[in-house]
Write a protein that holds these residues in place. Structure first.
Motif, PDB file in Angstrom:
ATOM      1  N   HIS A 266       0.858  -1.202  -0.237  1.00  0.00           N
ATOM      2  CA  HIS A 266       0.072   0.117   0.071  1.00  0.00           C
ATOM      3  C   HIS A 266       0.756   1.354   0.057  1.00  0.00           C
ATOM      4  O   HIS A 266       0.511   2.264  -0.657  1.00  0.00           O
ATOM      5  CB  HIS A 266      -0.945  -0.178   1.182  1.00  0.00           C
ATOM      6  CG  HIS A 266      -2.095  -0.988   0.815  1.00  0.00           C
ATOM      7  ND1 HIS A 266      -3.266  -0.459   0.109  1.00  0.00           N
ATOM      8  CD2 HIS A 266      -2.130  -2.249   1.256  1.00  0.00           C
ATOM      9  CE1 HIS A 266      -4.027  -1.573   0.211  1.00  0.00           C
ATOM     10  NE2 HIS A 266      -3.635  -2.622   0.773  1.00  0.00           N
ATOM     11  N   ASN A 267       1.961   1.315   0.906  1.00  0.00           N
ATOM     12  CA  ASN A 267       2.703   2.380   0.791  1.00  0.00           C
ATOM     13  C   ASN A 267       3.237   2.533  -0.711  1.00  0.00           C
ATOM     14  O   ASN A 267       3.477   3.777  -1.082  1.00  0.00           O
ATOM     15  CB  ASN A 267       4.001   2.215   1.673  1.00  0.00           C
ATOM     16  CG  ASN A 267       3.704   2.311   2.943  1.00  0.00           C
ATOM     17  OD1 ASN A 267       2.571   2.711   3.461  1.00  0.00           O
ATOM     18  ND2 ASN A 267       4.704   1.637   4.145  1.00  0.00           N
ATOM     19  N   ALA A 268       3.584   1.603  -1.133  1.00  0.00           N
ATOM     20  CA  ALA A 268       4.412   1.664  -2.554  1.00  0.00           C
ATOM     21  C   ALA A 268       3.240   2.163  -3.877  1.00  0.00           C
ATOM     22  O   ALA A 268       3.691   2.903  -4.717  1.00  0.00           O
ATOM     23  CB  ALA A 268       4.819   0.179  -3.285  1.00  0.00           C
ATOM     24  N   TYR A 269       2.017   1.689  -3.592  1.00  0.00           N
ATOM     25  CA  TYR A 269       1.047   1.752  -4.649  1.00  0.00           C
ATOM     26  C   TYR A 269      -0.146   2.362  -4.762  1.00  0.00           C
ATOM     27  O   TYR A 269      -0.791   2.564  -5.546  1.00  0.00           O
ATOM     28  CB  TYR A 269       1.043   0.292  -5.470  1.00  0.00           C
ATOM     29  CG  TYR A 269       2.301  -0.263  -5.877  1.00  0.00           C
ATOM     30  CD1 TYR A 269       2.943   0.535  -6.928  1.00  0.00           C
ATOM     31  CD2 TYR A 269       2.272  -1.653  -5.421  1.00  0.00           C
ATOM     32  CE1 TYR A 269       4.200  -0.122  -7.259  1.00  0.00           C
ATOM     33  CE2 TYR A 269       3.767  -2.119  -5.973  1.00  0.00           C
ATOM     34  CZ  TYR A 269       4.586  -1.636  -6.681  1.00  0.00           C
ATOM     35  OH  TYR A 269       5.688  -2.218  -7.317  1.00  0.00           O
ATOM     36  N   ASP A 270      -0.504   2.867  -3.313  1.00  0.00           N
ATOM     37  CA  ASP A 270      -1.930   3.434  -3.073  1.00  0.00           C
ATOM     38  C   ASP A 270      -2.174   4.691  -3.956  1.00  0.00           C
ATOM     39  O   ASP A 270      -2.891   4.775  -4.351  1.00  0.00           O
ATOM     40  CB  ASP A 270      -2.122   3.738  -1.779  1.00  0.00           C
ATOM     41  CG  ASP A 270      -2.716   2.787  -1.252  1.00  0.00           C
ATOM     42  OD1 ASP A 270      -2.773   1.699  -1.644  1.00  0.00           O
ATOM     43  OD2 ASP A 270      -2.695   2.688   0.351  1.00  0.00           O
ATOM     44  N   SER A 271      -1.024   5.399  -4.545  1.00  0.00           N
ATOM     45  CA  SER A 271      -1.148   6.716  -5.261  1.00  0.00           C
ATOM     46  C   SER A 271      -1.044   6.268  -6.632  1.00  0.00           C
ATOM     47  O   SER A 271      -1.099   7.133  -7.590  1.00  0.00           O
ATOM     48  CB  SER A 271      -0.200   7.640  -4.878  1.00  0.00           C
ATOM     49  OG  SER A 271       0.997   7.304  -5.295  1.00  0.00           O
ATOM     50  N   SER A 272      -0.818   4.833  -7.069  1.00  0.00           N
ATOM     51  CA  SER A 272      -0.596   4.628  -8.829  1.00  0.00           C
ATOM     52  C   SER A 272      -2.025   4.275  -9.285  1.00  0.00           C
ATOM     53  O   SER A 272      -2.842   3.825  -8.525  1.00  0.00           O
ATOM     54  CB  SER A 272       0.238   3.358  -8.658  1.00  0.00           C
ATOM     55  OG  SER A 272       0.257   2.829  -9.907  1.00  0.00           O
ATOM     56  N   THR A 273      -2.259   5.032 -10.342  1.00  0.00           N
ATOM     57  CA  THR A 273      -3.260   4.584 -11.190  1.00  0.00           C
ATOM     58  C   THR A 273      -3.022   3.137 -11.884  1.00  0.00           C
ATOM     59  O   THR A 273      -4.151   2.922 -12.586  1.00  0.00           O
ATOM     60  CB  THR A 273      -3.673   5.620 -12.321  1.00  0.00           C
ATOM     61  OG1 THR A 273      -2.466   6.035 -12.717  1.00  0.00           O
ATOM     62  CG2 THR A 273      -4.178   6.988 -11.335  1.00  0.00           C
ATOM     63  N   CYS A 274      -1.906   2.658 -11.914  1.00  0.00           N
ATOM     64  CA  CYS A 274      -1.515   1.830 -12.939  1.00  0.00           C
ATOM     65  C   CYS A 274      -1.699   0.272 -12.209  1.00  0.00           C
ATOM     66  O   CYS A 274      -2.026  -0.599 -12.781  1.00  0.00           O
ATOM     67  CB  CYS A 274      -0.043   2.045 -13.516  1.00  0.00           C
ATOM     68  SG  CYS A 274       0.397   0.535 -14.359  1.00  0.00           S
ATOM     69  N   VAL A 290      -6.681  -8.345 -16.908  1.00  0.00           N
ATOM     70  CA  VAL A 290      -5.590  -7.409 -17.371  1.00  0.00           C
ATOM     71  C   VAL A 290      -5.588  -7.133 -18.841  1.00  0.00           C
ATOM     72  O   VAL A 290      -5.130  -6.209 -19.355  1.00  0.00           O
ATOM     73  CB  VAL A 290      -4.117  -7.595 -16.717  1.00  0.00           C
ATOM     74  CG1 VAL A 290      -4.401  -7.369 -15.129  1.00  0.00           C
ATOM     75  CG2 VAL A 290      -3.724  -8.733 -17.050  1.00  0.00           C
ATOM     76  N   VAL A 291      -5.802  -8.100 -19.487  1.00  0.00           N
ATOM     77  CA  VAL A 291      -5.443  -8.265 -21.064  1.00  0.00           C
ATOM     78  C   VAL A 291      -6.339  -6.821 -21.726  1.00  0.00           C
ATOM     79  O   VAL A 291      -7.402  -6.605 -21.104  1.00  0.00           O
ATOM     80  CB  VAL A 291      -5.858  -9.529 -21.578  1.00  0.00           C
ATOM     81  CG1 VAL A 291      -7.488  -9.691 -21.911  1.00  0.00           C
ATOM     82  CG2 VAL A 291      -4.908  -9.896 -22.506  1.00  0.00           C
ATOM     83  N   ASN A 292      -5.693  -6.282 -22.665  1.00  0.00           N
ATOM     84  CA  ASN A 292      -6.137  -5.118 -23.068  1.00  0.00           C
ATOM     85  C   ASN A 292      -6.360  -4.002 -22.238  1.00  0.00           C
ATOM     86  O   ASN A 292      -7.043  -3.168 -22.422  1.00  0.00           O
ATOM     87  CB  ASN A 292      -7.536  -5.278 -23.811  1.00  0.00           C
ATOM     88  CG  ASN A 292      -7.426  -6.323 -25.141  1.00  0.00           C
ATOM     89  OD1 ASN A 292      -6.394  -5.920 -25.851  1.00  0.00           O
ATOM     90  ND2 ASN A 292      -8.181  -7.226 -25.121  1.00  0.00           N
ATOM     91  N   THR A 293      -5.556  -3.987 -21.181  1.00  0.00           N
ATOM     92  CA  THR A 293      -5.580  -2.912 -20.197  1.00  0.00           C
ATOM     93  C   THR A 293      -4.121  -2.435 -19.936  1.00  0.00           C
ATOM     94  O   THR A 293      -2.973  -3.172 -20.238  1.00  0.00           O
ATOM     95  CB  THR A 293      -6.209  -2.941 -18.664  1.00  0.00           C
ATOM     96  OG1 THR A 293      -5.075  -3.872 -17.892  1.00  0.00           O
ATOM     97  CG2 THR A 293      -7.576  -3.866 -18.723  1.00  0.00           C
ATOM     98  N   CYS A 294      -3.860  -1.326 -19.107  1.00  0.00           N
ATOM     99  CA  CYS A 294      -2.497  -0.936 -19.024  1.00  0.00           C
ATOM    100  C   CYS A 294      -2.095  -1.262 -17.454  1.00  0.00           C
ATOM    101  O   CYS A 294      -1.078  -0.802 -16.886  1.00  0.00           O
ATOM    102  CB  CYS A 294      -2.151   0.543 -19.307  1.00  0.00           C
ATOM    103  SG  CYS A 294      -2.014   0.780 -21.120  1.00  0.00           S
ATOM    104  N   HIS A 295      -2.990  -2.097 -16.910  1.00  0.00           N
ATOM    105  CA  HIS A 295      -2.846  -2.421 -15.450  1.00  0.00           C
ATOM    106  C   HIS A 295      -1.683  -3.576 -15.351  1.00  0.00           C
ATOM    107  O   HIS A 295      -1.598  -4.257 -16.162  1.00  0.00           O
ATOM    108  CB  HIS A 295      -4.109  -2.810 -14.633  1.00  0.00           C
ATOM    109  CG  HIS A 295      -4.903  -1.629 -14.643  1.00  0.00           C
ATOM    110  ND1 HIS A 295      -6.324  -1.433 -15.343  1.00  0.00           N
ATOM    111  CD2 HIS A 295      -4.927  -0.256 -14.139  1.00  0.00           C
ATOM    112  CE1 HIS A 295      -6.711  -0.173 -14.935  1.00  0.00           C
ATOM    113  NE2 HIS A 295      -6.012   0.346 -14.176  1.00  0.00           N
ATOM    114  N   VAL A 296      -1.109  -3.565 -13.946  1.00  0.00           N
ATOM    115  CA  VAL A 296      -0.642  -4.565 -13.460  1.00  0.00           C
ATOM    116  C   VAL A 296      -1.173  -4.955 -12.086  1.00  0.00           C
ATOM    117  O   VAL A 296      -1.369  -3.957 -11.371  1.00  0.00           O
ATOM    118  CB  VAL A 296       0.960  -4.426 -13.677  1.00  0.00           C
ATOM    119  CG1 VAL A 296       1.554  -3.283 -12.555  1.00  0.00           C
ATOM    120  CG2 VAL A 296       1.635  -5.631 -12.760  1.00  0.00           C
TER     121      VAL A 296
END
Ligand SMILES: NC(=O)C1=CN([C@@H]2O[C@H](COP(=O)(O)OP(=O)(O)OC[C@H]3O[C@@H](n4cnc5c(N)ncnc54)[C@H](OP(=O)(O)O)[C@@H]3O)[C@@H](O)[C@H]2O)C=CC1
Ligand SMILES: CC(=O)N[C@@H](CCC(=O)OP(=O)(O)O)C(=O)O
Length: 347
Positions: A266-274, A290-296
């Motif tokens: 959560h510290n690393a990614y809570d502000s990430s949109t990706c 996730v396929v056809n999205t830019c998320h990981v």
């Protein structure tokens, strides 16, 4: 910023190149300029949407052969040049476009290592631009944003390293990993990871589900280099077109709790949109999501009793694993909106 950033894509008929062209064409602050294939390509002059029917109506523009005359102009006519080309080709093209004044985002592994000695061993060629290796910035967007903002040459990470590092780095940076036992990464990729060019290993009747590159894949040194410690990495080829799932087994430092692991993510990614977090694995990250999205997507589970954790990352190898991350880096470099992650953006 009101002026559009004019972009060229080299290798636009390939799997990552066409995704890039489509992301640029839809990006409100980027303009798709020329799209290129090699000088002698059989596809020269064809419409990109003729080669990739999925993009009919969006990419109805011809692919231009990269002749010497074109080569002399690309970096002068465009602010930003994306290289979606094979590793050695990228190392040959990048210096020209940089000298012409363009920013270069390279999707290949041609500039991912500061140490030129990695290239003969893992890529099969001697690197001829060792000075550029020192200038290139590794474009793992969530971790190197500040450096990417001022870089003229960005080495966009490989698909497997993006999934593996996104899962591992929060724990490594928070000091939660055991110092001795190597993280063990098993990952499965769809066949588009190998590119569009036909080959026997990628042909329909040959692909099943099998490991390859065992203890020798070029993404092992890339992951180790960026993580700052050795790993065991085993890729697998699966019989589906696109997507990667990486399952990573780690030994935790003595006494590390599930709560600490969760907090690190959560510290690393809570502000990430990706990056999307699947707390406590109520769902398991999967290619379908996730396929056809830019998320990981990242999930994890901790066994406090035996001190191990299993981390899972899923991404689309062509998007967050390549073209999507290149666009993230372009957004950072030129101070653009967070497309394609902002509300309402459609891929
Ligand atoms: N596929 C994936 O999942 C990922 C790929 N990458 C990396 O991205 C790069 C591109 O991969 P991918 O899209 O899969 O590759 P493809 O094989 O699908 O496409 C390669 C493209 O490069 C063109 N090309 C080949 N030689 C030249 C040249 N000399 N000058 C200009 N264009 C050329 C090809 O067209 P033509 O041959 O007709 O000229 C084609 O358009 C590679 O370095 C790959 O390692 C990185 C992350 C993920
Ligand atoms: C399934 C498959 O073949 N995948 C590719 C990795 C694709 C990738 O990330 O490319 P880079 O070479 O740019 O690092 C491979 O294992 O070679």
């Amino acid at each position: 910023m009101s002026q559009l950033i004019r972009c060229a894509v080299i290798g636009a008929s390939g799997y990552t190149g066409v995704e890039l062209a489509a992301l640029i064409a839809r990006h409100p602050q980027l303009e798709l300029g020329k799209v290129y294939v090699s000088a002698a390509s059989v596809d020269g002059g064809k419409q990109l949407s003729q080669l990739h029917g999925r993009f009919l109506g969006l990419l109805d523009l011809p692919v231009t052969p990269l002749t010497d005359d074109e080569l002399a102009q690309v970096g002068k006519q465009h602010d930003l040049v994306f290289l979606a080309t094979e590793h050695q080709v990228s190392t040959q093209l990048a210096p020209t476009f940089l000298a012409q004044g363009a920013v270069v985002m390279d999707l290949s592994g041609g500039f991912r290592f500061a140490d030129a000695e990695v290239y003969p061993k893992f890529y099969g060629f001697e690197h001829e631009q060792p000075e550029l290796l020192k200038k290139a910035v590794y474009g793992l967007a969530e971790w190197n944003a500040e450096a990417v903002k001022t870089a003229d040459l960005v080495a966009v990470p490989g698909c497997y390293p993006t999934a593996s590092l996104t899962a591992l780095k929060p724990l490594r940076e928070a000091g939660l990993l055991d110092d001795v036992q190597y993280p063990v990464i098993n990952a499965v990729s769809g066949v588009s990871g190998a590119g569009r060019k036909a080959s026997m290993t990628n042909s329909f009747c040959e692909v099943s589900l099998h490991p390859y590159g065992v203890l020798g894949h070029r993404h092992q040194p890339e992951i180790s280099d960026q993580l700052g410690r050795d790993v065991i990495f085993t890729p697998h080829l699966g019989n589906f077109p696109r997507g990667i799932v990486a399952t990573v087994t780690v030994k935790l430092a003595p006494g590390v709790t599930a709560e600490q692991v969760s907090q690190a993510y959560h510290n690393a990614y809570d502000s990430s949109t990706c990056v999307r977090l699947y707390d406590a694995m109520n769902q398991t990250p999967s290619i379908k999501n996730v396929v056809n999205t830019c998320h990981v997507d990242i999930g994890w589970k901790v066994d406090e009793a035996n001190g191990h954790a299993v981390l899972i990352a899923a991404e689309d190898n062509l998007l967050k694993g390549a073209a999507g991350q290149a666009i993230q880096c372009a957004n950072l470099r030129f101070g653009l909106i967070d497309f394609p992650f902002e509300a309402g953006a459609a891929l």
